[in-house]
Design an enzyme around this catalytic site. Structure first.
Site, mmCIF file in Angstrom:
data_model
loop_
_atom_site.group_PDB
_atom_site.id
_atom_site.type_symbol
_atom_site.label_atom_id
_atom_site.label_comp_id
_atom_site.label_asym_id
_atom_site.label_seq_id
_atom_site.Cartn_x
_atom_site.Cartn_y
_atom_site.Cartn_z
ATOM 1 C CG ASP A 241 -1.586 1.243 1.539
ATOM 2 O OD1 ASP A 241 -1.880 1.977 0.588
ATOM 3 O OD2 ASP A 241 -1.854 1.528 2.728
ATOM 4 N N GLY B 86 -4.884 9.751 -7.529
ATOM 5 C CA GLY B 86 -5.557 11.048 -7.370
ATOM 6 C C GLY B 86 -7.018 11.101 -7.774
ATOM 7 C CB CYS C 188 -7.522 11.747 -3.883
ATOM 8 S SG CYS C 188 -7.723 10.000 -3.651
ATOM 9 N N GLY D 197 -12.621 6.660 -7.163
ATOM 10 C CA GLY D 197 -13.420 7.474 -8.074
ATOM 11 C C GLY D 197 -14.746 6.857 -8.489
ATOM 12 N N GLY E 209 -14.037 2.852 -1.767
ATOM 13 C CA GLY E 209 -13.852 3.467 -0.461
ATOM 14 C C GLY E 209 -15.128 4.188 -0.077
ATOM 15 C CE1 TYR F 89 -13.220 6.463 2.599
ATOM 16 C CE2 TYR F 89 -14.056 8.167 1.150
ATOM 17 C CZ TYR F 89 -13.306 7.018 1.351
ATOM 18 O OH TYR F 89 -12.648 6.435 0.298
ATOM 19 N N GLY G 178 -9.400 10.246 3.949
ATOM 20 C CA GLY G 178 -8.309 9.910 3.035
ATOM 21 C C GLY G 178 -7.134 9.452 3.883
ATOM 22 C CD GLU H 194 -29.102 13.359 -23.626
ATOM 23 O OE1 GLU H 194 -29.800 13.858 -24.507
ATOM 24 O OE2 GLU H 194 -28.113 12.622 -23.862
HETATM 25 P P1 XMP Z 1 -13.014 6.328 -3.372
HETATM 26 O O1 XMP Z 1 -13.275 7.260 -4.503
HETATM 27 O O2 XMP Z 1 -13.695 5.012 -3.516
HETATM 28 O O3 XMP Z 1 -11.442 6.046 -3.439
HETATM 29 O O4 XMP Z 1 -13.292 6.974 -2.060
HETATM 30 C C1 XMP Z 1 -10.762 5.193 -2.561
HETATM 31 C C2 XMP Z 1 -9.286 5.206 -2.905
HETATM 32 O O5 XMP Z 1 -8.726 6.496 -2.709
HETATM 33 C C3 XMP Z 1 -7.319 6.386 -2.488
HETATM 34 N N1 XMP Z 1 -6.982 7.183 -1.310
HETATM 35 C C4 XMP Z 1 -6.319 8.357 -1.336
HETATM 36 N N2 XMP Z 1 -5.782 9.039 -2.377
HETATM 37 N N3 XMP Z 1 -5.120 10.743 -0.867
HETATM 38 C C5 XMP Z 1 -5.158 10.244 -2.130
HETATM 39 O O6 XMP Z 1 -4.662 10.884 -3.068
HETATM 40 C C6 XMP Z 1 -5.640 10.115 0.219
HETATM 41 O O7 XMP Z 1 -5.597 10.605 1.343
HETATM 42 C C7 XMP Z 1 -6.269 8.846 -0.046
HETATM 43 N N4 XMP Z 1 -6.871 7.941 0.774
HETATM 44 C C8 XMP Z 1 -7.297 6.949 -0.045
HETATM 45 C C9 XMP Z 1 -7.030 4.928 -2.286
HETATM 46 O O8 XMP Z 1 -6.448 4.438 -3.464
HETATM 47 C C10 XMP Z 1 -8.414 4.348 -2.026
HETATM 48 O O9 XMP Z 1 -8.516 2.974 -2.302
#
Ligand code: XMP
Length: 489
Positions: free
Chosen positions: A260, A313, A318, A353, A374, A398, A400, A480
């Protein structure tokens, strides 16, 4: 020869490749012979060797995946990756909880000695949350003590286990090699909850429980290892205690290790992948990431990765692209990475994403074998953390993993003031709406993926991944694509 951005003229910069993400495109519908969602098989590859029954992986983040989420994911046919931001001991316990949740045979059932007191027995049952203990002397099975025995007996805490247990001679047991169907019949016929397995000399081999059988029947699509236990993954890093952590996780039974690291296209990431592969080969597979380019994939595969996690990103929390300027819009990143990974037959996880089921469909058509979620799973009952009330709404946090909040919460290593002075977070923390249990949510997402299959005539994930077309929309097309009332702007 490839030119780099600083070598390009202004005119050439205008001709740079455009990179796209999910909302920039839609899937072109095709002639289809799929009538029912049931006709769609969502089995897919997580790594070269591990298969899943659904293409969903829960993110290795401390507000997304610990044992509860990992259990729920594997019960549905996916997998959860336990994050690495707690102590090694805590993380190991989380992996063990998943592995113990169900099995064909419990190979190391909890045991107690016959001269232990009832108080000790009650404490042990409470600690491990079990309704019975096998009474042993070394490997020899002497009896069983169940909560039913305890209720029936006049409970005196000082009484000894030997006085209350059902002794071996009154016990229904079975040979070690008994088939699951036969064990089930014995449990039902004798109306018992636990069936100890013993060899000819009465040595304990394992335990089959009616509870496990019920779980097996309730979750027929579960993702399982060779022993009938739920699949689980766990993350480690590239510095400090990463090897000690990896060793402990492997010993605890993790099926796959995830390296990771935000920038996986890096020398130290490659070194770690190589090291782990050498250390555990061929037993444990390694998922490596994150990268966003063909070269990133090529190098990680060269180091021995069994799956590559793609996404820089694009996650919902992120800020990497804002803080560092780096990253590739996610759909382009997937397509480029898959091109390289396909040459080697290695699966790709599209990480970050994903906001709706249609994004999962697009990621798979782009060539991903699974998606990592996530945000969509945060805020469920199974995500770590408490439910709070904010402005009358029920919410959960939630974070990051590169956010300031997550950094301050880390218990996996000691933070010094120096660590924090020039620290520039690449993520945020936010409240997400409380969503209730995760299972209906996953079912709904999968319903979307199955419906998506009917628009492109894809009966399997493999056919989903091959030979379909995206069309690119404008911002008006995007508008749309979402609910809109006629005549409104
Ligand atoms: P989602 O969009 O599902 O994405 O919430 C989850 C993924 O986001 C990444 N991740 C981060 N990327 N800064 C980042 O640039 C962060 O603090 C961060 N925390 C998580 C990671 O790949 C995760 O699976």
């Amino acid at each position: 020869m490839k030119k780099y951005a600083f070598q390009l003229s202004g005119k050439e910069i205008l001709q740079l490749d455009t990179a796209l993400t999910y909302d920039d495109v839609t899937l072109e519908p095709e002639y289809s012979e799929i009538r029912s969602r049931r006709d769609v098989d969502l089995t897919t590859k997580l790594t070269k060797r591990i298969s899943l029954n659904i293409p969903i992986v829960s993110a290795n983040m401390n507000s997304v995946t610990e044992s509860s989420m990992a259990i729920a994911m594997a019960r549905q046919g996916g997998i959860g990756i336990i994050h690495r931001y707690r102590s090694i001991e805590d993380t190991v316990n989380e992996v063990k909880k998943v592995k113990r949740w169900r099995t064909h045979v419990i190979e190391d059932p909890y045991t107690i000695k016959k001269d232990a007191t009832m108080e000790e027995a009650a404490e042990m049952m409470h600690k491990y949350n079990v309704s019975g203990l096998l009474v042993t002397n070394g490997r020899q099975l002497l009896g069983i003590l169940t909560s039913r025995d305890m209720k029936a007996a006049e409970i005196l805490e000082s009484k000894l286990v030997a006085e209350v247990m059902t002794p071996f001679e009154n016990l229904k047991t079975a040979p070690a090699e008994i088939k699951q169907e036969d064990a089930k019949k014995l449990l039902y016929r004798h109306r018992i909850e636990k069936l100890p397995l013993v060899d000819d000399s009465g040595n304990l081999y394992g335990l089959v429980t009616a509870k496990d059988i019920r779980k097996i029947e309730e979750y027929r699509n579960a993702a399982l290892d060779g022993k009938g236990r739920l699949l689980v993954g766990a993350a480690t890093g590239t510095d400090d205690d990463y090897l000690e952590r990896a060793d402990a996780l492997v010993k605890a039974g993790t099926d796959v290790l995830v390296v990771d690291i935000a920038q996986g296209h890096a020398k130290h990431a490659l070194k770690t992948v190589e090291e782990l592969k050498k250390r555990y080969n061929p037993t444990i597979e390694v998922i490596a990431g994150n990268v966003a380019t063909e070269d990133g994939v090529k190098r990680l595969l060269g180091a021995g990765a069994d799956c590559v996690k793609v996404g820089i990103g694009g996650g919902s929390v992120c800020t990497t692209r804002e803080v560092t300027g780096a990253g590739v819009p996610q759909l382009t990143a997937i397509i480029r990475c898959v091109e390289e990974a396909k040459k080697h037959g290695v699966p790709i996880i599209a990480d970050g994403g994903i906001r709706k089921s249609g994004d999962i469909c697009k990621a798979i058509v782009g060539g991903a074998n699974t998606v990592m979620l996530g945000n969509m799973l945060a805020g469920t009952d199974e995500s770590p953390g408490k439910i709070a009330t904010k402005n009358g709404r029920r919410v959960k946090v939630y974070m990051g993993m590169a956010s300031e909040e997550a950094n301050l919460q880390r218990t996996d290593k000691k933070r010094t003031d120096d660590d924090l002075t020039d620290y520039s977070p690449e993520g945020i923390a936010k409240y997400v709406q409380y969503k209730g249990p995760v299972e209906p949510l996953i079912k709904k997402l999968l319903g979307g993926v199955r419906s998506g299959a009917s628009y492109i005539n894809a009966r399997t994930i493999e056919s989903y991944r091959n030979g379909h077309y995206f069309v690119r929309g404008t911002s008006a097309a995007m508008k749309e694509a979402t609910p809109h009332a006629e005549g409104e702007d």
